[in-house]
Design a protein around this motif. Structure first.
Motif, PDB file in Angstrom:
ATOM      1  N   ASP A 124      52.190  -4.334  -2.653  1.00 45.93           N
ATOM      2  CA  ASP A 124      52.737  -4.685  -3.958  1.00 45.93           C
ATOM      3  C   ASP A 124      53.607  -5.934  -3.868  1.00 45.93           C
ATOM      4  OD1 ASP A 124      51.704  -2.139  -4.132  1.00 45.93           O
ATOM      5  OD2 ASP A 124      53.259  -1.399  -5.458  1.00 45.93           O
ATOM      6  N   GLN A 127      56.385  -9.857  -9.754  1.00 40.27           N
ATOM      7  CA  GLN A 127      55.882 -10.958 -10.571  1.00 40.27           C
ATOM      8  C   GLN A 127      56.907 -11.508 -11.541  1.00 40.27           C
ATOM      9  OE1 GLN A 127      53.183 -11.655  -8.647  1.00 40.27           O
ATOM     10  NE2 GLN A 127      52.045 -12.140 -10.493  1.00 40.27           N
ATOM     11  N   LEU A 140      59.058  -6.496 -13.013  1.00 42.68           N
ATOM     12  CA  LEU A 140      57.615  -6.296 -13.129  1.00 42.68           C
ATOM     13  C   LEU A 140      56.966  -6.479 -11.768  1.00 42.68           C
ATOM     14  CD1 LEU A 140      55.075  -5.963 -14.990  1.00 42.68           C
ATOM     15  CD2 LEU A 140      55.060  -8.460 -15.166  1.00 42.68           C
ATOM     16  N   ARG A 141      56.168  -5.502 -11.367  1.00 43.10           N
ATOM     17  CA  ARG A 141      55.469  -5.622 -10.089  1.00 43.10           C
ATOM     18  C   ARG A 141      53.985  -5.346 -10.264  1.00 43.10           C
ATOM     19  NH1 ARG A 141      56.503   0.287  -8.514  1.00 43.10           N
ATOM     20  NH2 ARG A 141      54.741   0.838  -7.189  1.00 43.10           N
ATOM     21  N   THR A 142      53.186  -5.930  -9.400  1.00 50.21           N
ATOM     22  CA  THR A 142      51.754  -5.667  -9.357  1.00 50.21           C
ATOM     23  C   THR A 142      51.477  -4.780  -8.157  1.00 50.21           C
ATOM     24  OG1 THR A 142      51.016  -7.663 -10.503  1.00 50.21           O
ATOM     25  CG2 THR A 142      49.488  -6.696  -8.935  1.00 50.21           C
ATOM     26  N   SER A 152      47.071  -2.530 -10.864  1.00 46.66           N
ATOM     27  CA  SER A 152      47.724  -2.496 -12.168  1.00 46.66           C
ATOM     28  C   SER A 152      49.154  -2.989 -12.019  1.00 46.66           C
ATOM     29  CB  SER A 152      47.712  -1.059 -12.693  1.00 46.66           C
ATOM     30  OG  SER A 152      48.316  -0.971 -13.961  1.00 46.66           O
ATOM     31  N   TRP A 153      49.855  -3.140 -13.159  1.00 45.92           N
ATOM     32  CA  TRP A 153      51.266  -3.462 -13.071  1.00 45.92           C
ATOM     33  C   TRP A 153      52.109  -2.228 -13.301  1.00 45.92           C
ATOM     34  CZ3 TRP A 153      53.737  -2.052 -17.418  1.00 45.92           C
ATOM     35  CH2 TRP A 153      53.141  -2.251 -18.671  1.00 45.92           C
ATOM     36  N   SER A 176      50.594   0.087 -16.620  1.00 45.13           N
ATOM     37  CA  SER A 176      49.776  -0.620 -17.602  1.00 45.13           C
ATOM     38  C   SER A 176      48.692   0.277 -18.172  1.00 45.13           C
ATOM     39  CB  SER A 176      49.134  -1.843 -16.937  1.00 45.13           C
ATOM     40  OG  SER A 176      48.111  -2.381 -17.741  1.00 45.13           O
ATOM     41  N   ASP A 181      46.762  -6.671 -13.662  1.00 49.88           N
ATOM     42  CA  ASP A 181      47.809  -7.165 -12.773  1.00 49.88           C
ATOM     43  C   ASP A 181      48.954  -7.719 -13.606  1.00 49.88           C
ATOM     44  OD1 ASP A 181      45.950  -6.617 -10.853  1.00 49.88           O
ATOM     45  OD2 ASP A 181      45.441  -8.701 -10.429  1.00 49.88           O
ATOM     46  N   GLY A 182      50.193  -7.412 -13.222  1.00 49.81           N
ATOM     47  CA  GLY A 182      51.333  -7.921 -13.965  1.00 49.81           C
ATOM     48  C   GLY A 182      51.480  -9.418 -13.814  1.00 49.81           C
ATOM     49  N   GLN A 183      51.806 -10.102 -14.893  1.00 43.32           N
ATOM     50  CA  GLN A 183      51.954 -11.548 -14.870  1.00 43.32           C
ATOM     51  C   GLN A 183      53.293 -12.011 -15.440  1.00 43.32           C
ATOM     52  OE1 GLN A 183      49.467 -14.130 -13.852  1.00 43.32           O
ATOM     53  NE2 GLN A 183      48.906 -12.314 -12.692  1.00 43.32           N
ATOM     54  N   GLY A 197      49.289  -8.975 -18.679  1.00 44.80           N
ATOM     55  CA  GLY A 197      48.597  -8.681 -17.432  1.00 44.80           C
ATOM     56  C   GLY A 197      47.349  -9.517 -17.312  1.00 44.80           C
TER      57      GLY A 197
END
Length: 318
Positions: A124, A127, A140-142, A152-153, A176, A181-183, A197
């Protein structure tokens, strides 16, 4: 984004001092020039000789997000690598949020000795981080597994002292609904949280935006759909008029370009923005790579991007 290596700010130039002389009859005495000031000079009162350093971990690490609080304190979030194998019984990464005082020293009032940490089995990474007006912190993490398969985030919220906020999903992370993926993250004036995401659909990079209630519950009144725009939503900003703007890179046959799009506060795309809801910067291709590393949006909707442009076919030259 900052790596775990220490970076130094170099002096780029000196300020120009103008000497003003008295005018008119008689013998005027020139006004002494002010002492030269260099706005990029290292601040030696920060940390130790202008630098703040801390342990990056036995196998390296990375700072994925930074921000500043209104009181001058600094927040840094990222991960430390604990192992590079595939032993699923042992944590692979340790995620952290660290807070520094304005003078660069660790803030002892935050977490343990200025840092809050937790370990994860996957690879992980962090982000984004955002400070709410009440001082609470969104992180926020991916998520991913040991094979770098991103899933996912997850969104966490911390109290100003660095502990998990029990009023946000019972102190647990929220996942999510898009499996994206979290952005990037943003905050609406009423406290609702916007998360962008990224993922792939129909062979192209696309994004999905979701909205959460202030307590972390899903806001079912906000549409959750994958965008038909091929873009990695690296930046998100809630504008002063309530609109939600996103921006990020996109690639097509012509090369890389920067794209921005805008939604209203209820999640409907603003078709009056740009061309049918999308603003494009010219593609940069021909010579090769055009890597966009960072994108930011100001409160009026202006977009700023930092990139590395390949100017020749020499693989070592940018």
């Amino acid at each position: 984004m900052l790596s775990s290596r220490a970076f130094r700010i170099l002096s780029l130039g000196a300020a120009i001092a103008l000497t003003l002389a008295a005018c008119g009859g008689g013998s005027g005495t020139p006004t002494p020039p002010p002492a030269p000031v260099n706005p990029l000079e290292r601040d030696t009162s920060f940390g130790t000789a202008g630098e703040a350093r801390f342990t990056r971990g036995p196998l390296g690490g990375y700072i994925g997000a930074t921000t500043a609080q209104s009181d001058g304190k600094l927040l840094l979030a990222g991960y430390r690598t604990l192992q590079t194998g595939t032993d699923l019984t042992k944590p692979r990464n340790e995620l952290f949020v660290r807070r520094l005082l304005a003078n660069g020293q660790a803030d002892a009032a935050f977490g343990q000795a200025g840092e809050t940490v937790f370990s994860v089995l996957g690879n992980d990474n962090v982000q984004g981080i955002l400070v709410q007006p009440d001082g609470k912190l969104l992180m926020l993490r991916t998520t991913s597994d040991h094979l770098l398969h991103f899933d996912s985030w997850k969104l966490h919220r911390y109290l100003p002292n660095g502990s998990a906020d029990p009023a946000f999903s019972g102190g647990q992370a929220v996942s999510s609904r898009c499996t994206a993926d979290g952005q990037a993250i943003g905050l609406q004036p009423d406290g609702r949280i916007i998360v962008a995401g990224a993922g792939y659909g129909q062979g192209q990079a696309r994004f999905c935006i979701e909205r959460l209630m202030p307590d972390g519950q899903a806001d079912t009144s906000f549409p959750v759909t994958w965008s038909n725009i091929s873009m990695q939503a690296m930046a998100l900003r809630v504008l002063t008029n309530g609109d939600i703007q996103l921006a990020g890179p996109s690639a097509d046959a012509a090369g890389w370009r920067l794209i921005a799009t805008r939604y209203d506060a209820a999640g409907a795309q603003r078709k009056d923005y740009g061309t049918d809801g999308v603003a494009y910067l010219p593609a940069v291709g021909s010579t090769g790579a055009y890597d966009i590393h960072h994108v930011s949006i100001d409160t009026a909707g202006g977009v700023l991007a930092a990139s590395a442009l390949k100017l020749s076919t020499d693989p070592s030259t940018y």
